[in-house]
Design an enzyme around this catalytic site. Structure first.
Site, short mmCIF file in Angstrom:
data_model
loop_
_atom_site.label_atom_id
_atom_site.label_comp_id
_atom_site.label_asym_id
_atom_site.label_seq_id
_atom_site.Cartn_x
_atom_site.Cartn_y
_atom_site.Cartn_z
CB SER A 280 -32.21 24.30 7.84
OG SER A 280 -33.82 23.89 7.24
NE ARG A 319 4.23 -8.44 -5.25
CZ ARG A 319 5.26 -8.91 -4.40
NH1 ARG A 319 5.71 -8.76 -3.45
NH2 ARG A 319 6.83 -8.31 -5.69
#
Length: 448
Positions: A280, A319
């Site tokens: 930490s 498409r």
């Protein structure tokens, strides 16, 4: 000529890559990897067509020689892609410049941009999946070892985050193992097809022989041959996304178990330790479960990406205008994040330490209450027995007694001291836990 930053922010050298681009899959989905895959498709297409006599062999050789990623400026292709909403258009233009003038017309012959992009996506997926499958196997092997070593290590089973009945850590690890095996099998069975349909799926440029090309192209790239072009049938990509989503869920479930077992108040398991790992910035004493944290950070992002791919199945006509284009980076992210999570989990499980003594101590924190169900069974399993044991449990909680003490003043008096002690012994109330572990391990060996 690729620029130094051509791997992009998703590559192995990004600021957040330590967490989100771990393992071999990350390198297979970079921008450079996509470019290489597109060029592999163009070269394979020319070879497949030459094998059918549709283009001269000289043309296929010229195209193949030109499909060297080092000859292309990735960043420039990316900038030029904005003009066509598709990177294949500028790539093909650049590729043609690398081929002799009289042979240029055979570059990208009969193909549309989507053919190359979709096939490249399947190629990228296949290459990334090979890495993911290896990491899943590593994690599964670690689970098998843990299951075998802790087949009879008793611990508290927990339902709705509360102690339930005794289980074994081996059973928990066996559950992880079987889930990993299912995910591995699901990913390995994916059918990743080539795409080749031309402008609108007819391959009309090749006359009546276009349908002969996809099987040859598939063989060249070691991909599946489709029945017909799948330009707006996005099933292959959706199946890939869903399989990755399920796999990510499995990885996240295991990481969740580990982080809960690693809590200070539980402390039944711990991740591997190393200098600087789990530290930490503020608290020197911390040993954070960084492996589990990283797995969960990766998989947290996956469901939304899967949803994006599924939404893209609503493609228009022959498409898509937008939904298809949204797949490209999304699929890469899914592969990278799932791959990173799998790599993290394999490393985590290989170094996981299990505290059997702490598991037994935690099981006894409630002073025998997890054995209440077993006592009911020993008393005949009747509604009256259940009611009596319920009352004994309530008294034990209210008066700070052990379940044994509360039972001796009530229904437990109907049992001999030996029978009562047997009923309250967690190791004698494990049911088929051992058999399930053995079954999982046997299945694991058969799949190896």
């Amino acid at each position: 000529m690729m620029s130094a930053g051509s791997a992009g922010s998703t590559g192995p050298d990004g600021l957040f890559s330590g967490m989100f681009a771990r393992g071999g899959a990350a390198a297979e989905v970079t921008d450079a990897a996509w470019l290489a895959a597109m060029l592999d498709v163009e070269a394979a297409l020319a070879r497949a067509q030459a094998g059918l006599g549709l283009v001269p062999r000289e043309a296929a050789e010229a195209v193949g020689a030109a499909c060297d990623p080092e000859l292309f400026d990735l960043a420039e292709i990316g900038r030029r892609a904005a003009g066509s909403a598709n990177p294949v258009v500028p790539l093909v233009a650049a590729l043609r410049e690398q081929v002799r003038g009289d042979l240029r017309r055979y570059v990208h012959h009969g193909a549309t941009s989507q053919d190359v992009n979709d096939t490249a996506a399947m190629l990228v997926a296949r290459r990334a999946l090979a890495q993911i499958l290896g990491d899943l196997r590593t994690a599964a092997d670690a689970c098998a070892r843990l299951a075998g070593e802790h087949r009879d290590t008793v611990m508290a089973g927990r339902t709705v985050l509360q102690q339930a009945v005794p289980i074994t850590f081996g059973l928990k690890a066996a559950g992880w193992l079987t889930a990993l095996h299912r995910s591995h099998a699901r990913l390995a069975a994916l059918r990743l097809p080539v795409q080749y349909g031309g402008a609108a799926g007819t391959l009309s440029v090749l006359g009546e022989r276009g349908h002969e090309v996809p099987p040859r192209l598939a063989a060249e790239l070691e991909l599946a041959a489709p029945i017909l072009p799948w330009h707006t049938d996005r099933t292959p990509v959706a199946e890939l996304a869903c399989a990755l989503g399920v796999t990510a869920g499995v990885l996240g479930k295991i990481a969740t178990d580990v982080k809960l077992l690693a809590q200070t108040e539980v402390a039944e398991a711990a991740e591997p330790s190393a200098p600087g790992r789990g530290g930490s910035s503020a608290m020197p004493h911390k040993r954070n479960p960084v492996g589990a944290v990283s797995v969960l950070a990766c998989v947290q992002r996956v469901p939304g990406l899967v949803a994006s791919v599924l939404a893209g199945m609503l493609a228009e006509h022959e498409r898509a205008a937008g939904p298809w284009q949204a797949e490209w980076e999304t699929a890469g992210e899914l592969l990278r994040l799932t791959g990173s999570a799998a790599s993290w989990l394999g490393e985590l499980l290989e170094g996981l330490t299990v505290d059997a003594a702490r598991m037994r101590a935690n099981l006894h924190l409630t002073r025998g209450l997890p054995m209440a169900e077993n006592v009911v069974v020993r008393l005949g399993g009747t509604p009256q027995a259940r009611s009596a044991v319920d009352a004994a449990c309530a008294r034990a909680v209210e008066e700070g007694l052990s379940l044994r003490e509360a039972l001796l003043a009530g229904p437990g008096a109907d049992l001999s001291p030996e029978d009562l002690d047997t009923a309250l012994d967690p190791a004698r109330a494990l049911g088929s836990a051992g058999a399930f572990v053995d079954r999982a391990l046997e299945h694991s060996r058969e799949d190896t």
